[in-house]
Design a protein around this motif. Structure first.
Motif, mmCIF file in Angstrom:
data_model
loop_
_atom_site.group_PDB
_atom_site.id
_atom_site.type_symbol
_atom_site.label_atom_id
_atom_site.label_comp_id
_atom_site.label_asym_id
_atom_site.label_seq_id
_atom_site.Cartn_x
_atom_site.Cartn_y
_atom_site.Cartn_z
ATOM 1 N N SER A 250 0.832 -1.200 0.000
ATOM 2 C CA SER A 250 0.000 0.000 0.000
ATOM 3 C C SER A 250 0.870 1.254 0.000
ATOM 4 C CB SER A 250 -0.905 0.024 1.229
ATOM 5 O OG SER A 250 -1.548 1.279 1.307
ATOM 6 N N PRO A 251 0.551 2.225 -0.884
ATOM 7 C CA PRO A 251 1.339 3.461 -0.922
ATOM 8 C C PRO A 251 0.887 4.502 0.110
ATOM 9 C CG PRO A 251 -0.257 3.455 -2.695
ATOM 10 C CD PRO A 251 -0.420 2.147 -1.975
ATOM 11 N N ILE A 252 -0.161 4.188 0.877
ATOM 12 C CA ILE A 252 -0.686 5.178 1.834
ATOM 13 C C ILE A 252 -0.709 4.645 3.267
ATOM 14 C CG2 ILE A 252 -2.139 6.323 0.104
ATOM 15 C CD1 ILE A 252 -4.591 4.917 1.594
ATOM 16 N N SER A 253 -0.634 5.595 4.195
ATOM 17 C CA SER A 253 -0.944 5.287 5.592
ATOM 18 C C SER A 253 -2.089 6.230 5.968
ATOM 19 C CB SER A 253 0.271 5.533 6.488
ATOM 20 O OG SER A 253 0.569 6.913 6.536
ATOM 21 N N ILE A 254 -3.000 5.771 6.802
ATOM 22 C CA ILE A 254 -4.119 6.628 7.207
ATOM 23 C C ILE A 254 -3.763 7.236 8.557
ATOM 24 C CG2 ILE A 254 -6.573 6.717 7.788
ATOM 25 C CD1 ILE A 254 -6.903 4.430 5.683
ATOM 26 N N ASP A 255 -3.604 8.557 8.542
ATOM 27 C CA ASP A 255 -3.122 9.262 9.729
ATOM 28 C C ASP A 255 -4.194 10.117 10.398
ATOM 29 O OD1 ASP A 255 -0.742 8.651 7.932
ATOM 30 O OD2 ASP A 255 0.216 9.179 9.816
ATOM 31 N N LEU A 256 -5.333 10.298 9.706
ATOM 32 C CA LEU A 256 -6.365 11.170 10.253
ATOM 33 C C LEU A 256 -7.729 10.769 9.688
ATOM 34 C CD1 LEU A 256 -6.775 13.786 11.966
ATOM 35 C CD2 LEU A 256 -6.421 15.087 9.859
ATOM 36 N N ILE A 257 -8.727 10.748 10.575
ATOM 37 C CA ILE A 257 -10.109 10.508 10.148
ATOM 38 C C ILE A 257 -10.896 11.768 10.506
ATOM 39 C CG2 ILE A 257 -12.207 9.146 10.518
ATOM 40 C CD1 ILE A 257 -10.247 6.807 11.342
ATOM 41 N N ILE A 258 -11.597 12.303 9.520
ATOM 42 C CA ILE A 258 -12.380 13.521 9.732
ATOM 43 C C ILE A 258 -13.842 13.202 9.484
ATOM 44 C CG2 ILE A 258 -12.882 15.784 8.678
ATOM 45 C CD1 ILE A 258 -9.823 16.165 8.549
ATOM 46 N N SER A 259 -14.704 13.698 10.371
ATOM 47 C CA SER A 259 -16.137 13.462 10.211
ATOM 48 C C SER A 259 -16.926 14.732 10.508
ATOM 49 C CB SER A 259 -16.598 12.343 11.144
ATOM 50 O OG SER A 259 -17.978 12.085 10.929
ATOM 51 N N ASN A 260 -18.090 14.837 9.886
ATOM 52 C CA ASN A 260 -19.022 15.926 10.173
ATOM 53 C C ASN A 260 -20.118 15.443 11.125
ATOM 54 O OD1 ASN A 260 -20.209 14.145 8.371
ATOM 55 N ND2 ASN A 260 -21.440 15.716 7.388
ATOM 56 N N ASN A 261 -19.985 14.188 11.579
ATOM 57 C CA ASN A 261 -21.028 13.569 12.390
ATOM 58 C C ASN A 261 -20.404 12.933 13.640
ATOM 59 O OD1 ASN A 261 -23.090 12.032 13.483
ATOM 60 N ND2 ASN A 261 -23.256 10.649 11.737
ATOM 61 N N PRO A 262 -20.649 13.525 14.826
ATOM 62 C CA PRO A 262 -20.048 12.963 16.042
ATOM 63 C C PRO A 262 -20.524 11.548 16.358
ATOM 64 C CG PRO A 262 -21.614 14.732 16.585
ATOM 65 C CD PRO A 262 -21.485 14.704 15.098
ATOM 66 N N LYS A 263 -21.661 11.133 15.746
ATOM 67 C CA LYS A 263 -22.189 9.781 15.999
ATOM 68 C C LYS A 263 -21.784 8.785 14.905
ATOM 69 C CE LYS A 263 -26.182 11.024 18.807
ATOM 70 N NZ LYS A 263 -26.553 12.424 18.741
ATOM 71 N N ALA A 264 -20.932 9.196 13.989
ATOM 72 C CA ALA A 264 -20.511 8.298 12.902
ATOM 73 C C ALA A 264 -19.851 7.050 13.493
ATOM 74 C CB ALA A 264 -19.542 9.018 11.969
ATOM 75 N N LYS A 265 -20.402 5.882 13.156
ATOM 76 C CA LYS A 265 -19.861 4.627 13.689
ATOM 77 C C LYS A 265 -18.416 4.408 13.265
ATOM 78 C CE LYS A 265 -24.275 2.220 14.032
ATOM 79 N NZ LYS A 265 -25.178 1.287 13.379
ATOM 80 N N GLY A 266 -18.060 4.956 12.106
ATOM 81 C CA GLY A 266 -16.699 4.809 11.596
ATOM 82 C C GLY A 266 -15.632 5.381 12.517
ATOM 83 N N LYS B 36 -2.414 20.047 7.163
ATOM 84 C CA LYS B 36 -1.025 20.495 7.018
ATOM 85 C C LYS B 36 -0.198 20.048 8.229
ATOM 86 C CE LYS B 36 1.542 24.609 5.687
ATOM 87 N NZ LYS B 36 1.455 26.059 5.452
ATOM 88 N N GLU B 37 -0.770 20.231 9.410
ATOM 89 C CA GLU B 37 -0.098 19.847 10.656
ATOM 90 C C GLU B 37 0.236 18.348 10.668
ATOM 91 O OE1 GLU B 37 -1.334 19.313 15.270
ATOM 92 O OE2 GLU B 37 -2.237 21.033 14.249
ATOM 93 N N HIS B 38 -0.678 17.528 10.130
ATOM 94 C CA HIS B 38 -0.467 16.072 10.094
ATOM 95 C C HIS B 38 0.270 15.609 8.829
ATOM 96 C CE1 HIS B 38 -3.566 16.228 13.237
ATOM 97 N NE2 HIS B 38 -2.965 15.136 13.674
ATOM 98 N N LYS B 39 0.714 16.599 8.001
ATOM 99 C CA LYS B 39 1.449 16.315 6.751
ATOM 100 C C LYS B 39 0.662 15.403 5.809
ATOM 101 C CE LYS B 39 6.079 17.011 8.736
ATOM 102 N NZ LYS B 39 5.675 17.663 9.964
ATOM 103 N N VAL B 40 -0.653 15.581 5.792
ATOM 104 C CA VAL B 40 -1.524 14.778 4.920
ATOM 105 C C VAL B 40 -1.373 15.262 3.482
ATOM 106 C CG1 VAL B 40 -3.949 14.330 4.333
ATOM 107 C CG2 VAL B 40 -3.181 14.154 6.708
ATOM 108 N N LYS B 41 -1.135 14.312 2.572
ATOM 109 C CA LYS B 41 -0.935 14.647 1.157
ATOM 110 C C LYS B 41 -2.079 14.158 0.271
ATOM 111 C CE LYS B 41 3.289 16.305 1.685
ATOM 112 N NZ LYS B 41 3.221 17.666 2.200
ATOM 113 N N MET B 42 -3.001 13.396 0.855
ATOM 114 C CA MET B 42 -4.081 12.829 0.051
ATOM 115 C C MET B 42 -5.333 12.670 0.918
ATOM 116 S SD MET B 42 -3.740 9.274 -1.922
ATOM 117 C CE MET B 42 -5.131 8.458 -2.600
ATOM 118 N N ILE B 43 -6.503 12.908 0.306
ATOM 119 C CA ILE B 43 -7.776 12.767 1.015
ATOM 120 C C ILE B 43 -8.619 11.733 0.288
ATOM 121 C CG2 ILE B 43 -9.938 13.928 1.642
ATOM 122 C CD1 ILE B 43 -8.320 16.569 1.751
ATOM 123 N N CYS B 44 -9.202 10.810 1.067
ATOM 124 C CA CYS B 44 -10.157 9.839 0.516
ATOM 125 C C CYS B 44 -11.521 10.141 1.134
ATOM 126 C CB CYS B 44 -9.745 8.414 0.869
ATOM 127 S SG CYS B 44 -8.172 7.911 0.159
#
Length: 193
Positions: free
Chosen positions: A35-51, A82-90
């Protein structure tokens, strides 16, 4: 195209609103050696998101934002990326439309998965619309995000046959199984792996 330098994985953020089944598939994929990616951050607009629970289980940083003040929030997200040096968003079932300004700051580095064979059935209720129009096939699409809804350059698609017994729920389940395979394959494709 995103260029992969050496063997270092690119830091990615996954944006979710719900159950996070595509997030789960992406986390599993990110842990593989190829895999060319590591997942370093999960962002949600829903505090109840099961994910969000998947993030906790896998020790991935999670942030929840209230999108009522969209532009202010987007600037905060850009700062966090930027702080987490994220280069790609899924985007994986993220139920907010990102602004042109946000997209331009991450141009060519935001992917989305959509439960139809784009350009057909952009937006919501894709399965019911496909059934209402007596389509023989449905499927899913991974595409780059641009400022028009579900209109960016297509990376990969997977077609599935619609049977006469399909309901919107059965079709959604069949498509989701394919989504979990297609998203990782699309990421490998853009890295030419």
């Amino acid at each position: 195209m995103v260029k992969l330098t050496g063997y270092k994985k690119i830091k990615a953020a996954v944006f979710i609103s719900g159950n996070g089944s595509n997030l789960k598939s992406l986390i599993k994929f990110s842990k593989k050696k190829k895999s060319p990616i590591s997942i370093d951050l999960i962002i949600s607009n829903n505090p109840k998101a099961k994910g969000l629970k998947l993030g906790k289980i896998n020790k991935i940083k999670r942030k929840v934002y209230n999108f009522k003040k969209k532009y202010k929030i987007e600037n905060q997200i850009l700062s966090d990326l930027k702080e987490h040096k994220v280069k790609m968003i899924c985007l994986a079932g993220f139920m907010e439309i990102l602004s042109r300004n946000f997209i331009n700051k991450f141009k060519g580095k935001i992917l989305n998965i959509h439960p139809s064979l784009l350009p057909k059935y952009k937006g919501l209720n894709t399965h019911q619309r496909a059934l209402d129009n007596n389509e023989k096939y449905s499927g899913c699409t991974v595409h780059f995000v641009n400022s028009k809804l579900d209109s960016g350059k297509i990376i990969l698609q997977k077609k599935i046959k619609i049977t006469k017994n399909d309901t919107k729920n059965s079709l959604a389940r069949k498509v989701l199984i394919q989504e979990h395979k297609l998203y990782p394959r699309s990421i490998l494709k853009i890295f030419n792996l």
